[in-house]
Design an enzyme around this catalytic site. Structure first.
Site, PDB file in Angstrom:
ATOM      1  N   ASP A  81       0.818  -1.214   0.000  1.00 13.98           N
ATOM      2  CA  ASP A  81       0.000   0.000   0.000  1.00 13.98           C
ATOM      3  C   ASP A  81       0.849   1.261   0.000  1.00 13.98           C
ATOM      4  O   ASP A  81       0.453   2.282  -0.572  1.00 13.98           O
ATOM      5  CB  ASP A  81      -0.930   0.008   1.216  1.00 13.98           C
ATOM      6  CG  ASP A  81      -2.141  -0.889   1.020  1.00 13.98           C
ATOM      7  OD1 ASP A  81      -2.051  -1.804   0.188  1.00 13.98           O
ATOM      8  OD2 ASP A  81      -3.157  -0.678   1.693  1.00 13.98           O
ATOM      9  N   ASP A 123      -1.011  -5.290   4.518  1.00 14.74           N
ATOM     10  CA  ASP A 123      -2.342  -4.717   4.728  1.00 14.74           C
ATOM     11  C   ASP A 123      -3.520  -5.563   4.273  1.00 14.74           C
ATOM     12  O   ASP A 123      -4.465  -5.779   5.014  1.00 14.74           O
ATOM     13  CB  ASP A 123      -2.412  -3.352   4.052  1.00 14.74           C
ATOM     14  CG  ASP A 123      -1.511  -2.335   4.718  1.00 14.74           C
ATOM     15  OD1 ASP A 123      -0.510  -2.741   5.345  1.00 14.74           O
ATOM     16  OD2 ASP A 123      -1.783  -1.135   4.613  1.00 14.74           O
ATOM     17  N   LYS A 124      -3.541  -5.997   3.017  1.00 13.01           N
ATOM     18  CA  LYS A 124      -4.720  -6.705   2.510  1.00 13.01           C
ATOM     19  C   LYS A 124      -4.526  -8.211   2.510  1.00 13.01           C
ATOM     20  O   LYS A 124      -5.477  -8.953   2.263  1.00 13.01           O
ATOM     21  CB  LYS A 124      -5.056  -6.229   1.084  1.00 13.01           C
ATOM     22  CG  LYS A 124      -5.274  -4.734   0.968  1.00 13.01           C
ATOM     23  CD  LYS A 124      -6.298  -4.218   1.952  1.00 13.01           C
ATOM     24  CE  LYS A 124      -6.343  -2.705   1.993  1.00 13.01           C
ATOM     25  NZ  LYS A 124      -5.110  -2.072   2.458  1.00 13.01           N
ATOM     26  N   GLU A 496      -6.707   4.810  -0.002  1.00 11.50           N
ATOM     27  CA  GLU A 496      -6.257   5.366   1.273  1.00 11.50           C
ATOM     28  C   GLU A 496      -5.802   6.804   1.081  1.00 11.50           C
ATOM     29  O   GLU A 496      -5.246   7.158   0.040  1.00 11.50           O
ATOM     30  CB  GLU A 496      -5.103   4.535   1.840  1.00 11.50           C
ATOM     31  CG  GLU A 496      -5.545   3.184   2.331  1.00 11.50           C
ATOM     32  CD  GLU A 496      -4.440   2.388   2.982  1.00 11.50           C
ATOM     33  OE1 GLU A 496      -4.750   1.402   3.650  1.00 11.50           O
ATOM     34  OE2 GLU A 496      -3.253   2.751   2.816  1.00 11.50           O
ATOM     35  N   SER A 522      -4.868   5.112   5.587  1.00 12.17           N
ATOM     36  CA  SER A 522      -3.791   4.225   5.985  1.00 12.17           C
ATOM     37  C   SER A 522      -3.790   4.109   7.497  1.00 12.17           C
ATOM     38  O   SER A 522      -4.204   5.023   8.212  1.00 12.17           O
ATOM     39  CB  SER A 522      -2.457   4.800   5.514  1.00 12.17           C
ATOM     40  OG  SER A 522      -1.381   4.226   6.221  1.00 12.17           O
TER      41      SER A 522
END
Length: 619
Positions: A81, A123-124, A496, A522
């Protein structure tokens, strides 16, 4: 007794062809009577949180095979990200979560795996794998790559000129780069120092928040969220995950013990996870992901539950970006997630009768792993694992120990209920005429002076326009920057907004402005940054009706957010907008691929976790 799933492709005369192919992967006669364990890795050289994972899948595989299982490794995609931030690459980040969930489902179901170890980190990836775990509902253990060590440098204060020691993370590099008070040499020094090792970014950002939440959900081993990626102690987590998953598979398939299945954690575990998130001031993205994971688990966990918890759970831990004093490595020194959960239990805020992958119940786990109560010196030694301060991309490359534990529950990194940073937690759900289905704010990052804020709307139709206006000083003190048509449908992909919030801070407006968006933030965001505004503009949400100069009132203590315009005027504007169509008022030079368009067709607003609207797939 449930049959091993793998028997579908390994048992019986008619499966001779499939067995022949299995043999071509290295399986022998005896292997066809063993559980087949999928090792779901996410190694990539694009992402610092995953760059060190290449050999760790095989480390887990060796332990699986030593314990009597058959290990088969495959990889998922992983988006960074931070690298995708601030340009159209961020459109792909949230959709990648669903691609990851689907890819795990595809591989595990296509090959009839019996159980899996998920090697995640950033993150994902962790939420995508959690969604898959709940969807598949087979025995699973999560083990993450671990957090990055915090950056450290000495830098001249631009005001006092005194040279100061600074602990750094990714956000510092962004903020300082946009601050003209710092020289190019200063920016270069921070850039080189902010992210010194492999691992997920060193603060309580989304990646680390989610890895910590796997401990509260009972799906990972103690320390999963907090042992730095470089430390030798993390190797033991990988090894134990490999041996333990074989035990869990046998417990389910041979002993009919359904408590080991991920869905068995139930509603209480989701409450525990959200309680932890609120107590540690985690990323607002965790709300989005927990809602999505709960839907996959068939558990009715909603924004209403999050709102209820946010009013009664204290904030017991404050970590970067909410303070520059502590990073994840400091949380570990204070006893890690088990210590926070222990304090929550003593405050009467935790369900301890939920199962975990390493103990019969969370209560049993806390008796061993909460450093305030444990008598196990090995546990205390484990939580002394610290950073070495040596730049590296190699996992398990150092064995540094803190000289002591942080057991100060009055003024330390982790506090007791009596000494909480605040009696209400670090996340809140706001509702009002601008967000009928809710929006979220990380209160842990909001200065007390602006918990109640009224300002004038400064409307932008994209993140790019917001950034341009902030950098060109069009945003003034007292403004509420509106960034709309950046939701799951409108983006598409729900970008984000770390750059806009970082630039607001660099302009000295961190305590003088607010930002409201149907996009998201974020985990590195702080300040009065309110996201996930639902319904989003592209779905007819009232954020699409706001005009420049409208007064907006934000009242975090009372959990409200309203545009101060009459109902009649909003109704008139809605009629106008219905005629025009719900799309940005200004053209955006944005390339939206067919893949993103397909995502936008099915995705729902953030209050539903930005998951697919499965009703659209009904016959």
């Amino acid at each position: 007794m449930p049959a091993y799933r793998s028997k579908t492709s390994t048992a019986g005369r008619n499966m001779a062809g499939a067995r022949s192919l299995w043999r071509a992967t290295g399986m022998k006669d005896d292997d066809f009577n063993k559980p087949i364990i999928a090792v779901v890795n996410s190694f990539t050289q694009f992402v610092p949180g995953h760059v060190h994972l290449k050999d760790l899948g095989q480390l887990v595989a060796r332990e699986i095979e030593a314990a009597g299982g058959v290990a088969k490794e495959f990889n998922t995609i992983a988006v960074d990200d931070g690298i995708a931030m601030g340009h159209d690459g961020m459109l792909y980040s949230l959709p990648s979560r669903d691609i990851i969930a689907d890819s795990v489902e595809y591989m595990v179901n296509a090959h009839c795996a019996d159980a899996m170890v998920c090697i995640s980190n950033c993150d994902k990836i962790t939420p995508g794998m959690l969604m898959a775990a709940m969807r598949l509902n087979i025995p699973v253990i999560f083990v993450s790559g671990g957090p990055m060590e915090a950056g450290k440098t000495r830098l001249a204060n631009p005001v006092t000129k005194a040279v100061e020691f600074k602990k750094l993370d990714l956000v510092d590099a962004m903020v300082i780069a946009a601050d003209p008070a710092y020289s190019d040499a200063d920016v270069a020094e921070v850039e080189r120092s902010a992210c010194p090792t492999c691992g997920s970014c060193s603060g309580m950002f989304t990646a680390n928040s989610m890895n910590c939440l796997t401990e509260a959900l009972g799906l990972s081993l103690p320390g999963n969220g907090t042992v730095v990626a470089t430390h030798a102690d993390r190797e033991q987590l990988f090894k134990r995950a490999g041996s333990r998953i074989v035990e869990l598979a046998r417990q389910y398939y041979e002993q009919e013990d359904a408590r080991v299945l991920p869905r068995s954690v139930g509603f209480k575990a989701f409450e525990n996870a959200m309680t932890l998130d609120i107590a540690m001031g985690g990323s607002t993205n965790t709300i989005l992901h927990l809602l999505a994971i709960a839907q996959e688990a068939g558990i009715d966990f909603s924004m209403n539950d999050i709102d209820r918890l946010s009013r009664v759970v204290p904030q017991l831990c404050k970590v970067a970006p909410n303070t520059n004093k502590y990073h994840i490595e400091d949380v570990h020194r204070a006893g890690g997630i088990m210590a926070i959960l222990g304090e929550l239990e003593r405050a009467g805020k935790l369900h301890t009768d939920v199962p975990t992958v390493h103990a019969p119940s969370l209560g049993d786990a806390l008796n061993q792993w909460d450093i305030v109560r444990t008598k196990d010196e090995a546990v205390r030694h484990f939580y002394m694992a610290g950073p070495a301060g040596i730049p590296t991309q190699v996992a398990f490359s150092q064995n540094t120990r803190w000289p002591s534990l942080d057991l100060d529950r009055a003024e330390g990194c982790i506090r007791s209920y009596e000494h909480a940073f605040s009696k209400e937690g670090g996340l809140a759900v706001l509702r009002g005429n601008i967000a009928l289905d809710g929006c979220v704010v990380k209160t842990a990052g909001v200065d007390e002076s602006i918990l109640v804020f009224e300002g004038s709307a400064h409307v932008t139709e994209s993140q790019d326009e917001a950034v341009e206006n902030i950098l060109n000083d069009k945003v003034k003190a007292g403004d509420v920057v509106i960034v709309r048509y950046e939701g799951p449908k409108g983006g598409p992909g729900m970008q984000e907004m770390l750059y806009p919030t970082s630039y607001i801070k660099s302009k000295g407006l961190g305590k003088a402005c607010a930002l409201l968006t149907d996009g998201r933030f974020s985990g590195g965001t702080s300040g009065l940054s309110i996201g996930h505004c639902s319904p989003e503009a592209a779905a007819g949400g009232a954020i699409g009706l706001v005009r420049d100069g409208d007064k907006i009132r934000i009242d975090i203590p009372n959990r409200t957010i309203d545009v101060l315009v009459s109902d009649e005027e909003l109704a008139r504007r809605r009629e106008e907008q219905n005629a025009k169509g719900w799309k940005p008022a200004k053209a955006r030079p944005r390339k939206v691929s067919a893949a993103l368009k397909a995502y936008a067709k099915l995705v729902m607003s953030a209050d539903k976790g930005a998951v697919r609207d499965l009703s659209l797939l009904d016959d």
